[in-house]
Design a protein around this motif. Structure first.
Motif, PDB file in Angstrom:
ATOM      1  N   ALA A  41      -9.698   7.842   0.321  1.00 15.88           N
ATOM      2  CA  ALA A  41      -8.505   8.513   0.257  1.00 15.88           C
ATOM      3  C   ALA A  41      -7.894   7.269   1.052  1.00 15.88           C
ATOM      4  O   ALA A  41      -6.651   7.193   1.279  1.00 15.88           O
ATOM      5  N   GLU A  42      -7.862   6.593   2.673  1.00 19.90           N
ATOM      6  CA  GLU A  42      -7.333   6.004   2.991  1.00 19.90           C
ATOM      7  C   GLU A  42      -6.976   4.334   2.200  1.00 19.90           C
ATOM      8  O   GLU A  42      -5.928   4.117   1.869  1.00 19.90           O
ATOM      9  N   ALA A  43      -7.393   3.548   1.105  1.00 15.98           N
ATOM     10  CA  ALA A  43      -7.102   2.896  -0.006  1.00 15.98           C
ATOM     11  C   ALA A  43      -6.175   3.738  -1.180  1.00 15.98           C
ATOM     12  O   ALA A  43      -5.478   2.663  -0.540  1.00 15.98           O
ATOM     13  N   MET A  44      -6.321   4.770  -1.510  1.00 17.32           N
ATOM     14  CA  MET A  44      -5.735   5.383  -1.735  1.00 17.32           C
ATOM     15  C   MET A  44      -3.695   5.939  -1.838  1.00 17.32           C
ATOM     16  O   MET A  44      -3.211   5.025  -2.346  1.00 17.32           O
ATOM     17  N   ARG A  45      -3.978   5.431   0.050  1.00 19.34           N
ATOM     18  CA  ARG A  45      -2.882   6.007   0.194  1.00 19.34           C
ATOM     19  C   ARG A  45      -2.643   4.267   0.876  1.00 19.34           C
ATOM     20  O   ARG A  45      -0.816   4.127   1.076  1.00 19.34           O
ATOM     21  N   LEU A  46      -3.279   3.355   0.896  1.00 19.38           N
ATOM     22  CA  LEU A  46      -2.310   2.482   1.473  1.00 19.38           C
ATOM     23  C   LEU A  46      -1.955   1.705   0.023  1.00 19.38           C
ATOM     24  O   LEU A  46      -0.955   1.224  -0.180  1.00 19.38           O
ATOM     25  N   ALA A  47      -2.438   2.274  -0.864  1.00 18.02           N
ATOM     26  CA  ALA A  47      -2.342   1.426  -2.411  1.00 18.02           C
ATOM     27  C   ALA A  47      -0.825   1.637  -2.431  1.00 18.02           C
ATOM     28  O   ALA A  47       0.213   0.573  -2.876  1.00 18.02           O
ATOM     29  N   ALA A  48      -0.783   2.886  -2.312  1.00 18.45           N
ATOM     30  CA  ALA A  48       0.678   3.713  -2.500  1.00 18.45           C
ATOM     31  C   ALA A  48       1.519   3.274  -1.948  1.00 18.45           C
ATOM     32  O   ALA A  48       2.731   3.048  -2.275  1.00 18.45           O
ATOM     33  N   LYS A  49       1.391   3.422  -0.674  1.00 19.30           N
ATOM     34  CA  LYS A  49       2.875   2.426  -0.163  1.00 19.30           C
ATOM     35  C   LYS A  49       2.581   1.285  -0.046  1.00 19.30           C
ATOM     36  O   LYS A  49       3.516   1.071  -0.010  1.00 19.30           O
ATOM     37  N   PHE A  50       1.317   0.993   0.092  1.00 18.55           N
ATOM     38  CA  PHE A  50       2.122  -1.106  -0.803  1.00 18.55           C
ATOM     39  C   PHE A  50       2.504  -1.055  -1.610  1.00 18.55           C
ATOM     40  O   PHE A  50       3.750  -1.925  -1.603  1.00 18.55           O
ATOM     41  N   LEU A  51       2.510  -0.262  -2.600  1.00 18.88           N
ATOM     42  CA  LEU A  51       3.476  -1.127  -3.715  1.00 18.88           C
ATOM     43  C   LEU A  51       4.867  -0.209  -4.105  1.00 18.88           C
ATOM     44  O   LEU A  51       5.293  -0.508  -4.531  1.00 18.88           O
ATOM     45  N   ALA A  52       5.033   1.099  -3.244  1.00 18.45           N
ATOM     46  CA  ALA A  52       6.339   1.589  -3.026  1.00 18.45           C
ATOM     47  C   ALA A  52       7.229   0.840  -1.906  1.00 18.45           C
ATOM     48  O   ALA A  52       8.208   0.020  -2.151  1.00 18.45           O
ATOM     49  N   HIS A  53       6.594   0.321  -1.442  1.00 19.12           N
ATOM     50  CA  HIS A  53       7.431  -0.523  -0.416  1.00 19.12           C
ATOM     51  C   HIS A  53       7.701  -2.167  -1.090  1.00 19.12           C
ATOM     52  O   HIS A  53       8.503  -2.789  -1.322  1.00 19.12           O
TER      53      HIS A  53
END
Length: 90
Positions: A41-53
């Motif tokens: 779950a943390e990996a998915m959240r980070l990936a989404a935030k990273f791409l959005a940034h």
């Protein structure tokens, strides 16, 4: 008698989980990210935030038109030197 609606606290709804079809590519990417010790779950959240940034940065800088996906994106990583174990030779 006071209006009960005025004293009732609003109900907080939790966001529903996102469902993403699993592919070998997604599983490989998650495995790589999770090598850092994150949960799935943390990996998915980070990936989404990273791409959005990255996308916001590309749009705000004018590198690509707003709302479009860049052809390529670059990630820059500063070298992180980690101390080497002490030399154990006698």
């Amino acid at each position: 008698m006071a209006d009960q609606k005025a004293t009732r606290r609003p109900v907080r709804r939790r966001p529903s989980p996102v469902s993403v079809p699993r592919t070998d590519g997604l599983d490989d990417a998650l495995t790589t990210i999770m090598r850092t010790g994150m949960t799935q779950a943390e990996a998915m959240r980070l990936a989404a935030k990273f791409l959005a940034h990255g996308l916001r940065s590309a749009w705000e800088s004018g590198a690509v038109p707003d709302g479009t996906m860049p052809h390529r994106m670059l990630m820059r990583v500063d070298r992180q030197d980690t101390p080497q174990p002490a030399d154990q030779r006698v």
